[in-house]
Design an enzyme around this catalytic site. Structure first.
Site, PDB file in Angstrom:
ATOM      1  N   LYS A   9       0.801  -1.162   0.167  1.00 44.10           N
ATOM      2  CA  LYS A   9       0.011  -0.061  -0.134  1.00 44.10           C
ATOM      3  C   LYS A   9       0.738   1.393  -0.006  1.00 44.10           C
ATOM      4  O   LYS A   9       1.938   1.184   0.404  1.00 44.10           O
ATOM      5  CB  LYS A   9      -1.031   0.030   1.261  1.00 44.10           C
ATOM      6  CG  LYS A   9      -0.225   0.105   2.604  1.00 44.10           C
ATOM      7  CD  LYS A   9       0.179   1.281   3.001  1.00 44.10           C
ATOM      8  CE  LYS A   9       0.842   1.248   4.421  1.00 44.10           C
ATOM      9  NZ  LYS A   9       1.700   2.527   4.750  1.00 44.10           N
ATOM     10  N   PRO A  87       9.057  -3.788  -0.076  1.00 50.46           N
ATOM     11  CA  PRO A  87      10.220  -3.439   0.583  1.00 50.46           C
ATOM     12  C   PRO A  87      10.002  -3.889   2.147  1.00 50.46           C
ATOM     13  O   PRO A  87       8.908  -3.509   2.792  1.00 50.46           O
ATOM     14  CB  PRO A  87      10.507  -2.120   0.032  1.00 50.46           C
ATOM     15  CG  PRO A  87       9.339  -1.530  -0.512  1.00 50.46           C
ATOM     16  CD  PRO A  87       8.595  -2.611  -1.007  1.00 50.46           C
ATOM     17  N   VAL A  88      10.860  -4.342   2.759  1.00 53.71           N
ATOM     18  CA  VAL A  88      10.972  -4.484   4.182  1.00 53.71           C
ATOM     19  C   VAL A  88      11.185  -3.307   4.883  1.00 53.71           C
ATOM     20  O   VAL A  88      12.156  -2.411   4.783  1.00 53.71           O
ATOM     21  CB  VAL A  88      12.066  -5.529   4.538  1.00 53.71           C
ATOM     22  CG1 VAL A  88      11.989  -5.830   6.001  1.00 53.71           C
ATOM     23  CG2 VAL A  88      11.814  -6.959   3.684  1.00 53.71           C
ATOM     24  N   ASP A 129      -2.381  -2.215   9.864  1.00 53.22           N
ATOM     25  CA  ASP A 129      -2.697  -2.150   8.202  1.00 53.22           C
ATOM     26  C   ASP A 129      -2.993  -3.401   7.854  1.00 53.22           C
ATOM     27  O   ASP A 129      -3.077  -3.535   6.494  1.00 53.22           O
ATOM     28  CB  ASP A 129      -1.161  -1.529   7.589  1.00 53.22           C
ATOM     29  CG  ASP A 129      -0.718  -0.201   7.934  1.00 53.22           C
ATOM     30  OD1 ASP A 129      -1.645   0.630   8.531  1.00 53.22           O
ATOM     31  OD2 ASP A 129       0.367  -0.124   7.944  1.00 53.22           O
TER      32      ASP A 129
HETATM   33  O1  C5P Z   1      -0.372  -1.254  14.245  1.00 49.70           O
HETATM   34  P1  C5P Z   1       0.979  -1.401  13.763  1.00 49.70           P
HETATM   35  O2  C5P Z   1       1.941  -2.588  14.405  1.00 49.70           O
HETATM   36  O3  C5P Z   1       1.495  -1.340  12.375  1.00 49.70           O
HETATM   37  O4  C5P Z   1       1.765  -0.192  14.451  1.00 49.70           O
HETATM   38  C1  C5P Z   1       3.199  -0.069  14.737  1.00 49.70           C
HETATM   39  C2  C5P Z   1       3.431   1.144  15.753  1.00 49.70           C
HETATM   40  O5  C5P Z   1       3.140   2.520  14.853  1.00 49.70           O
HETATM   41  C3  C5P Z   1       2.370   1.370  16.865  1.00 49.70           C
HETATM   42  O6  C5P Z   1       3.333   0.573  17.906  1.00 49.70           O
HETATM   43  C4  C5P Z   1       2.846   2.589  17.062  1.00 49.70           C
HETATM   44  O7  C5P Z   1       3.925   3.209  17.750  1.00 49.70           O
HETATM   45  C5  C5P Z   1       2.573   3.313  15.581  1.00 49.70           C
HETATM   46  N1  C5P Z   1       1.177   3.432  15.504  1.00 49.70           N
HETATM   47  C6  C5P Z   1       0.521   4.714  15.817  1.00 49.70           C
HETATM   48  N2  C5P Z   1      -0.793   4.924  15.500  1.00 49.70           N
HETATM   49  C7  C5P Z   1      -1.272   4.103  14.661  1.00 49.70           C
HETATM   50  C8  C5P Z   1      -0.713   2.963  14.196  1.00 49.70           C
HETATM   51  C9  C5P Z   1       0.672   2.819  14.379  1.00 49.70           C
HETATM   52  O8  C5P Z   1       1.166   5.358  16.801  1.00 49.70           O
HETATM   53  N3  C5P Z   1      -2.444   4.510  14.459  1.00 49.70           N
END
Ligand code: C5P
Length: 288
Positions: A9, A87-88, A129
């Protein structure tokens, strides 16, 4: 054996609201699935094991695809082979895509009969995501990004992605965003969907979309990786209709007028490891 193909995405609007008590931020997040795909193949095994053709992907229980299998049916085994093109740690939700693919693949392999809605709900517990990687297309995510509403679009948009060496940590980029806001005294406002962006998508108007792209994480990503500023400038100089950091970066995304224009920009970009072209919107995770 079941193989699932899942897209990357790019965020067309990533508006970051206030920090919540749970450490996440409320977002308005317009996701757009593009034709850069990972493939995840699930086959029978007596334990959950992950293999991947990319050295930077963790293979233990913290691998998001492994966590997806555990979340779907605790105690069941599966071998998950991940073939990576996304990409990682690039800001294109590659790990979330693999989790989404694993959910779809295990659901089929184990004949569980979970509905798409049930998979999206489990996906939301794995990462913000993941639900979008199941849905695909173009959609606006609210809350952490996991509550999705499809967005109307016309036609196809053509993109160039400038891939960088090494990744950026998503929590670190959000943290830097908070730090910049605190230092500048900028208050986090409650975000809403951009009307010019929604109209550009509905009209299939690439120049208007290019002008409406927004990413609140971009200043933070640039602060952590100064070279991104120059990469974005280079794309603009090459005539991109819009240029922005993808999600938390470090991948940069450029909107082109058409596929030929995208190829021209990709060939001419010099300040990145590799430039690839892709189009969107494309469907979410599907069995192939
Ligand atoms: O949900 P995900 O594992 O992708 O989120 C990774 C990190 O990104 C979370 O631990 C948080 O620090 C940050 N994040 C956030 N607000 C969001 C989504 C992600 O602060 N809505």
């Amino acid at each position: 054996m079941i193989t699932v193909r899942v897209p990357a995405k790019v965020n067309l609007q990533l508006s970051v609201g206030p920090l919540r008590d749970d450490g996440f931020h409320d977002l308005v997040n317009v996701f757009h699935a593009v034709s850069l795909f990972d493939e995840v193949t699930a086959s029978e095994s007596d334990r959950v094991e992950v293999v991947c053709d990319h050295a930077d992907v963790p293979l233990g229980d913290d691998n998001l695809a492994a966590r997806a299998a555990h979340a779907l049916a605790p105690g069941r085994g599966v071998r998950l082979e991940i073939s990576k093109n996304i990409p990682v740690a690039g800001g294109m939700a590659g790990g979330s895509a693999d989790a989404a693919a694993a959910l779809v693949a295990c659901n089929a392999l184990w004949n569980l009969g979970r509905t798409p809605g049930e998979l999206m709900e489990i996906g939301g517990t794995l990462g913000s995501d993941v639900p979008f990687a199941l849905l695909g297309g173009t959609a606006v995510g609210t809350g952490r990004g996991e509550h999705l509403t499809p967005v109307d679009t016309s036609g196809t948009f053509h993109w160039v992605f400038a891939l960088a060496d090494g990744g950026l940590s998503t929590p670190q980029v959000y943290g830097e965003c908070d730090r910049i806001r605190e230092a500048t005294g900028e208050a986090a406002v409650w975000p809403s969907l951009s009307e010019p962006l929604a109209k550009a998508l509905a009209d299939g108007n690439a120049p208007a979309l290019g002008g409406a792209l927004v990413n609140d994480l971009q200043p933070a990503a640039i602060m952590l990786r100064r070279s991104l500023h120059r990469t974005l400038e280079e794309g603009r100089e090459l005539g991109a209709l819009g240029a922005l950091v993808s999600g938390s970066g470090p991948t940069c995304a450029f909107l082109a007028a058409d596929e030929t224009h995208a190829r021209e920009i990709a060939v001419a970009l010099t300040g990145c490891r590799e430039a690839v072209i892709a189009h969107g919107p494309v469907p979410g995770a599907v069995i192939v």
